[in-house]
Each structure stands twice: as structure tokens, then as C-alpha cells.
Design an enzyme around this catalytic site. Structure first.
Site, PDB file in Angstrom:
ATOM      1  N   GLU A 275       2.485  -7.697  -3.707  1.00 35.14           N
ATOM      2  CA  GLU A 275       3.440  -7.257  -4.733  1.00 35.14           C
ATOM      3  C   GLU A 275       3.845  -5.821  -4.443  1.00 35.14           C
ATOM      4  OE1 GLU A 275       5.043  -8.303  -7.540  1.00 35.14           O
ATOM      5  OE2 GLU A 275       4.241 -10.314  -7.203  1.00 35.14           O
TER       6      GLU A 275
ATOM      7  N   ASN B   6       4.918   1.087  -2.548  1.00 37.92           N
ATOM      8  CA  ASN B   6       4.283   1.479  -1.278  1.00 37.92           C
ATOM      9  C   ASN B   6       2.816   1.864  -1.433  1.00 37.92           C
ATOM     10  OD1 ASN B   6       6.779   1.142   0.023  1.00 37.92           O
ATOM     11  ND2 ASN B   6       7.408   3.164  -0.722  1.00 37.92           N
ATOM     12  N   ARG B   7       2.159   1.243  -2.395  1.00 32.43           N
ATOM     13  CA  ARG B   7       0.708   1.466  -2.595  1.00 32.43           C
ATOM     14  C   ARG B   7       0.362   2.891  -3.033  1.00 32.43           C
ATOM     15  NH1 ARG B   7       1.259  -2.995  -3.179  1.00 32.43           N
ATOM     16  NH2 ARG B   7       0.303  -4.764  -2.146  1.00 32.43           N
ATOM     17  N   LEU B   8       1.373   3.656  -3.430  1.00 30.62           N
ATOM     18  CA  LEU B   8       1.066   5.016  -3.923  1.00 30.62           C
ATOM     19  C   LEU B   8       0.906   4.962  -5.437  1.00 30.62           C
ATOM     20  CD1 LEU B   8       3.231   7.347  -1.671  1.00 30.62           C
ATOM     21  CD2 LEU B   8       0.875   6.580  -1.410  1.00 30.62           C
TER      22      LEU B   8
END
Ligand SMILES: Cc1cc2nc3c(=O)[nH]c(=O)nc-3n(C[C@H](O)[C@H](O)[C@H](O)COP(=O)(O)O)c2cc1C
Length: 223
Positions: A18, A200-202
């Protein structure tokens, strides 16, 4: 066939991904009190119509550090902590008796949010358990009596037979007493973390903890 199913499961698991885009968690916008912040997020989970937003993973551990986890339902929350109800002779209760520490995790997928809580666990008062027990439907109250939670049982029939006996015994009686082996626990939070998925996984992670004066402090953690 089984091999094929296993390899396609492996492929699709690796592909499930996701990108979280719903929002952020900004120091300036969150409450300085994590319980107030939790209540705000919980109200949003309710408004979003999520199924069982009060379902949370409860992790306990034996004194020698063997963890176990299961879902329980959050039934009350306030400054004192997070309350769930269960059987005081269950596996989780045994572990809590010997090691009264626990972690809770709530995950609201549709909102891309996670909350983590860690703390000391204590039983709630008998009065509080009584009050909650009596608010439950009669079937649930009898169910609490019928089940020696976490014990090995020979089959399902024996469980249903116990419930049937109880239903017969209480057919004319509304007042099912609180079993002495059943009640609430409160997780008194020492640490509470709010996680909001970001692109972006941040992701955003804000962790609150109590300082020596019992005042809540806050810091940002790397995702
Ligand atoms: C959605 C959901 C809600 C549950 N709520 C509770 C609960 O509030 N209290 C409880 O004792 N068990 C609840 N359970 C069952 C527990 O997950 C678990 O099976 C049970 O408490 C026995 O755990 P133990 O053997 O580790 O003590 C729930 C399970 C699910 C899936």
C-alpha cells in the site's frame, strides 16, 4: 496443486503493498495529552464506520520472556488507562499474574493508522467489573460462566451442554452474578505511539512517554 497454491501465495504476499496517502501527523496539530489524542483518533475511527475499531492485540509474556498475543476488545479508556475484560484464569491472566506488563496494538487499516500502548497491568475494581458485566447481554454473561477460558476441553458439545444447563438454571432469573474468575484489567500506559502511514514508507511516528514528574513528553521516531 498445493505447491502451486503455495508459490502463488508467496508471490502475491510479496506484491501486496500500500502507498499511504491519507494524511500526516504534525506535532503542532496533535494533542499534548496522548489519551486526548487517542480519543480523537478513536472518534474518527467510529465516524469512518470501521468494524470493531476497539479490537486490539494484547501481548503478554511469561517471566522468562516467552511472548503470546491475542485480540481483546477495548471497553473503557481514560487518564488511568485502557480497560479490557476477560477470564482471570485464562492464559493471558496467568501470564499477567507473574509478569504484569503488556503491550496493546490497534490497527485501523482504512485510516492507515496504528496505535501502540505499553504499560503496567492491574485488575480493575470489583465494582467496575460488576458494572460492566451487568451491562452485557444475558447470553454473554452466561457464556462467561460456561467457559473455562484457555483450558483444554474434550469437544464443542461439552461446552454447549454447559451453556444449556446454565440457560435452564437462569431461565427465570435475569440477575446473573459476576463470576469471581472474570473481570477487567487496566493497562496503565507508560508509552503510547501514534503511527500514520505516509507515502514512500516515510510514515509519521509520534511517541509519548511519562517523565519522572508523570508529565507526558513526546518525540518523533524514524519510520
Ligand atoms: C475480535 C475479537 C475480540 C475478542 N475480544 C475478547 C475480549 O474482549 N476478551 C477476551 O477474553 N477474549 C477476547 N477474544 C478472544 C481472545 O482473542 C482469546 O482467544 C482468548 O481471550 C483466550 O486467550 P488466552 O488463552 O491467551 O488467554 C476476542 C477475539 C477476537 C477475534
Amino acid at each position: 496443486m498445493a505447491d502451486h497454491a503455495a508459490s502463488s501465495l508467496k508471490l502475491s504476499l510479496a506484491d501486496l503493498r500500500e502507498n499511504y496517502t491519507q494524511g500526516g501527523l504534525d506535532e503542532a496539530a496533535v494533542d499534548t495529552n496522548p489519551i486526548a489524542q487517542f480519543e480523537k483518533w478513536f472518534a474518527e475511527a467510529l465516524r469512518a464506520g470501521l468494524k470493531e475499531p476497539n479490537a486490539m492485540t494484547l501481548a503478554t509474556a511469561t517471566p522468562d520472556g516467552r511472548p503470546s498475543a491475542r485480540i481483546v476488545l477495548l471497553k473503557e479508556v481514560d487518564e488511568a488507562g485502557f480497560v479490557f475484560y476477560t477470564n482471570y484464569e485464562s492464559r493471558k491472566a496467568r501470564e499477567l499474574r507473574e509478569n504484569p506488563r503488556a503491550a496493546l496494538t490497534l490497527y485501523w487499516a482504512e485510516l492507515e493508522r496504528q496505535v501502540r500502548v505499553e504499560g503496567i497491568v492491574k485488575r480493575v475494581s470489583r465494582g467496575q467489573s460488576e458494572h460492566y458485566f451487568q451491562s452485557r447481554p444475558k447470553g454473554s454473561r452466561l457464556g462467561a460462566w460456561a467457559s473455562h477460558q484457555s483450558a483444554v476441553i474434550p469437544n464443542r458439545t461439552s461446552l454447549e451442554a454447559r451453556l444449556k444447563d446454565l440457560e435452564a438454571r437462569y431461565s427465570e432469573i435475569e440477575d446473573v452474578p459476576l463470576p469471581e474468575f472474570w473481570g477487567g484489567y487496566r493497562v496503565e500506559p507508560e508509552v503510547i505511539e501514534f503511527w500514520q502511514g505516509r507515502p514512500n514508507r516515510l510514515h509519521d511516528r509520534l511517541q509519548y512517554w511519562r517523565d519522572q514528574d508523570q508529565l507526558w513528553q513526546r518525540e518523533r521516531l524514524a519510520p
